[in-house]
Write an enzyme that holds these catalytic residues in place. Structure first.
Site, short mmCIF file in Angstrom:
data_model
loop_
_atom_site.label_atom_id
_atom_site.label_comp_id
_atom_site.label_asym_id
_atom_site.label_seq_id
_atom_site.Cartn_x
_atom_site.Cartn_y
_atom_site.Cartn_z
N HIS A 458 1.08 1.30 -10.10
CA HIS A 458 1.13 0.06 -9.52
C HIS A 458 2.65 -0.54 -9.28
O HIS A 458 2.86 -0.93 -8.05
CB HIS A 458 0.43 -1.13 -10.69
CG HIS A 458 0.53 -2.45 -9.97
ND1 HIS A 458 -0.33 -3.02 -9.33
CD2 HIS A 458 1.87 -3.30 -10.06
CE1 HIS A 458 0.05 -4.48 -9.18
NE2 HIS A 458 1.20 -4.45 -9.55
N GLU A 459 3.47 -0.32 -10.23
CA GLU A 459 4.88 -0.65 -10.25
C GLU A 459 5.46 0.14 -9.39
O GLU A 459 6.53 -0.25 -8.73
CB GLU A 459 5.78 -0.63 -11.45
CG GLU A 459 4.98 -1.82 -12.73
CD GLU A 459 5.01 -3.08 -12.17
OE1 GLU A 459 5.89 -3.56 -11.09
OE2 GLU A 459 4.12 -3.98 -12.39
N HIS A 462 5.30 -1.24 -5.98
CA HIS A 462 6.57 -1.98 -5.51
C HIS A 462 7.70 -1.25 -5.13
O HIS A 462 8.56 -1.69 -4.39
CB HIS A 462 6.85 -3.01 -6.66
CG HIS A 462 5.85 -4.07 -7.02
ND1 HIS A 462 5.34 -4.80 -6.17
CD2 HIS A 462 4.92 -4.15 -7.96
CE1 HIS A 462 4.24 -5.75 -6.56
NE2 HIS A 462 4.17 -5.31 -7.75
N HIS A 465 7.74 -0.05 -1.74
CA HIS A 465 7.94 -1.17 -0.82
C HIS A 465 9.38 -1.39 -0.64
O HIS A 465 9.85 -1.66 0.53
CB HIS A 465 7.28 -2.52 -1.47
CG HIS A 465 6.91 -3.37 -0.36
ND1 HIS A 465 6.21 -4.57 -0.74
CD2 HIS A 465 7.12 -3.39 0.68
CE1 HIS A 465 6.08 -5.31 0.32
NE2 HIS A 465 6.54 -4.98 1.47
#
Length: 669
Positions: A458-459, A462, A465
């Site tokens: 998940h991290e 980011h 991104h």
């Protein structure tokens, strides 16, 4: 000694020279950067030449580079290694930033100069910059009269002080709430590595003997799943839910005052409450739309949780206390689905997960590669650095991984940007991931749970991104998107953790090198819906609690925060005694010490996009380079250079549909 932050770093990618930076350097650089930017903005406002896009908005974007550089270096250290000296610096820096933010956004000549530009002929990212900048000024009070501006400054100063103090007390309270056990027998169910780590934590905290179980940020503590003694589970659970309520570091009074003052500020700015103010910049169309969506999901989630509770009670032969849920749920997974999450941990060794799982998935999808660097300075010995290369071999940016818990680190997991990928500044991105995985005993392997595995992916979503940013302007770059969109790319990325083409490359027993036993992934998939009732209910309860605090009317005050919390949750259809919210008021850092005030709903709002996107990948053949390139170029690289929902429709060919999310969470609504 010269302050290294006062000049641009000469290290690769502009990485700050953390070996040379002292806590007082951050304060000095922020103060100098604020003064420098105000002088730059005064030049823009006093410019006698006709306003152009270049001499107004582009000049505004270029301003404050010293301040930006100092803040980005500081903010990661503050959360990841918040020593007492850093916390003292934070208090001063927040005061400077609040005053500086008001000085910029409430500067009438500057706003007049910016708003006088005829932007009708602009398009694309230029038009987006004008739109977002002017809205930011208006939301910050640029159109208020002088008396109201003075009142707004006072509110902002007080809110900044309260938020800083909330974060300080929360960190201290989390450390104090760690639970000490005298004997290993009280921790039956933990393996030798975990016991060794708990013993080391006890020594580090000053205990002569015994074992210390430290707490993570959410209500649910992962260790409850494995502990066999209900009394030990009770002690840890009660320590978790009582944070901020009792002890030397109370936070409830701070939270209540913040919520009231945010309501007052919203009223001053022309809004009915803080939630309406916050949602004006989000993709959700209105507060009513968000409330209606949550209200529609709550009954189905609660019903699922109640069915799960009945199964657990039948399995255990008794009704269960909330501290027994995780342990009993794990037992049901073992008996009903032949899945033992605890027994799987030896197959998820941190090094392999990161190198052969997280990184390899990014290589499969996007063609990027990773080379660890040991020559660059870091702010703590735990931190590791990788240089990221693009498909053509060119440098894409740096990635810093900081994975282990420590007393100076904020709980939870997060991504930060130390440098932005913005064409205007000629910078390549430097991004970080922080987690709070329990440090293994000396010489032992760092094994992660299934939840921590998902968090690692998940991290890193980011991080991608930020790394893939192709924006021209810093304020639109990377993860600078609406709060209820920012979780979307990360939630997509966590889906790859157990996809066979990724899992086959990294899931190996850390001692034998053997893969998972045949059929394990299939059993995990079959068991995916088990526990969703509890997980969805605890999440929705936190989202509802957040909106309750931020739907106060101007002038409204809460005298009893615990009674308010209980009434808000029960009024929405929850039983907080059975399933507590993921975060209670006393330790809801997202909304009282972070940027999620009236925005915690964003996770499930983003999941509508995420679940629909995963279906798109499935329809088009999975984790292929073609699919990855389209996702990267259509969504990840764009940042906020246009309305993110427009980017989504362009990528998907239609608006997102909610069906895939309902199926994923077992919600037949």
């Amino acid at each position: 000694m010269t302050n290294p932050l006062l000049r641009a770093s000469e290290l690769p990618f502009g990485l700050p020279d953390y070996r040379a930076i002292r806590p007082e350097h951050y304060v000095e650089a922020v103060e100098a950067g604020a003064r420098e930017q105000l002088a730059e903005l005064a030049d823009i406002a006093r410019d006698d030449s006709p306003p152009t896009f270049g001499n107004t908005f582009v000049a505004f974007e270029r301003s404050g580079q010293l301040l930006r550089r100092a803040l980005q270096a500081f903010e990661n250290v503050r959360a990841a290694h918040g020593t007492p000296e850093i916390q003292d610096s934070h208090a001063r820096i927040q005061s400077v930033l609040t005053e500086h933010g008001d000085a910029v956004r409430l500067d009438a000549p500057l706003f007049a100069r910016l708003s006088s530009l005829d932007a009708t002929r602009l398009g694309g990212e230029d038009a987006r910059l004008v739109e977002e900048t002017l809205r930011d000024f208006r939301q910050a009070g640029a159109e208020l009269d002088d008396a109201d501006k003075a009142a707004l400054r006072a509110l902002n100063t007080r809110l900044s002080d309260l938020s800083t103090e909330y974060s300080r007390r929360l960190l201290a309270g989390m450390n104090d709430a760690a639970v000490h056990f005298a004997t290993a027998g009280e921790l039956r169910g933990l393996d030798q590595g975990e016991l060794g780590s708990a013993a080391a934590s006890a020594r580090d905290a000053g205990h002569a003997d015994g074992y210390l179980i430290t707490l993570g940020l959410p209500t649910a503590q992962p260790v409850l799943e494995r502990l066999e003694l209900t009394e030990s589970r009770r002690r840890i659970f009660e320590a978790s839910v009582d944070r901020g309520v009792r002890g030397d570091h109370p936070t409830l009074d701070l939270a209540a005052e913040m919520a009231g003052l945010r309501a007052d500020r919203a009223g001053l700015l022309g809004y009915a409450n803080h939630a309406e103010y916050a949602l004006e910049t989000q993709t959700a169309p209105s507060l009513t739309a968000v409330m209606d969506r949550l209200a529609a999901l709550v009954p189905a989630a609660v019903a699922n949780a109640e069915r799960e509770a009945a199964v657990l009670a039948e399995s255990a032969g008794r009704s269960l206390e909330p501290w027994d849920w995780a342990h009993a749920s794990a037992a049901v997974l073992r008996t009903r689905y032949d899945v033992d999450a605890t027994a799987l941990r030896p197959w998820f060794e941190l090094e392999s997960v990161v190198r052969d799982g997280v990184f390899r998935a990014a290589t499969l999808l996007y063609g990027v590669t990773f080379a660890e660097r040991h020559d660059l300075p870091v702010y703590h010995p735990d931190v590791r650095v990788w240089e990221v290369s693009d498909t053509d071999g060119s440098a894409l940016g740096l990635f810093l991984g900081d994975y282990f818990a420590r007393p100076t680190k904020t709980g939870g997991a997060w991504m930060n940007s130390i440098r932005l990928g913005a064409g205007l500044l000629g910078e390549l991105p430097v991004v970080t991931n922080n987690l709070n995985i329990t440090r293994p005993a000396a010489g032992g392997p760092a094994l992660v749970s299934l939840d921590e595995l998902r968090t690692l992916f998940h991290e890193f979503g980011h991080a991608l991104h930020g790394l893939f940013s192709a924006a021209m302007y810093p304020s639109l770059a990377g993860t600078a998107v609406p709060r209820d969109f920012v979780e979307y790319p990360s939630q997509v990325n966590e889906m790859w953790s157990l996809w066979p083409e990724v899992a086959d490359g990294y899931i190996r027993h850390h001692l034998t090198g053997e893969p998972l036993p045949d059929g394990t992934l299939e059993r995990l998939e079959a068991a995916a819906l088990w526990g969703e009732g509890f997980a969805t209910t605890e999440y929705l309860a936190a989202a509802v609690l957040d909106l309750a605090w931020h739907s106060l009317a101007p002038g409204e005050r809460v005298a009893d925060p615990l009674a308010f919390e209980d009434a808000a949750l029960r009024g929405a259809g929850f039983d907080p005694a059975a399933v507590p919210p993921r975060y209670r008021t006393g330790y809801f850092k997202h909304i009282f010490g972070g940027g999620y005030a009236a925005g915690y709903y964003s996770y499930i709002w983003s999941q509508i996009l995420d679940a629909d996107t995963v279906e798109w990948f499935k329809e088009r053949g999975g984790l292929t380079r073609e699919n990855g390139d389209r996702f990267r170029e259509g969504l990840l690289a764009r940042g906020n250079t246009r309305d993110p929902l427009e980017s989504y429709v362009d990528f998907r060919g239609r608006p997102a549909e909610i069906g895939p999310l309902l199926a994923r969470r077992g919600l037949g609504v």
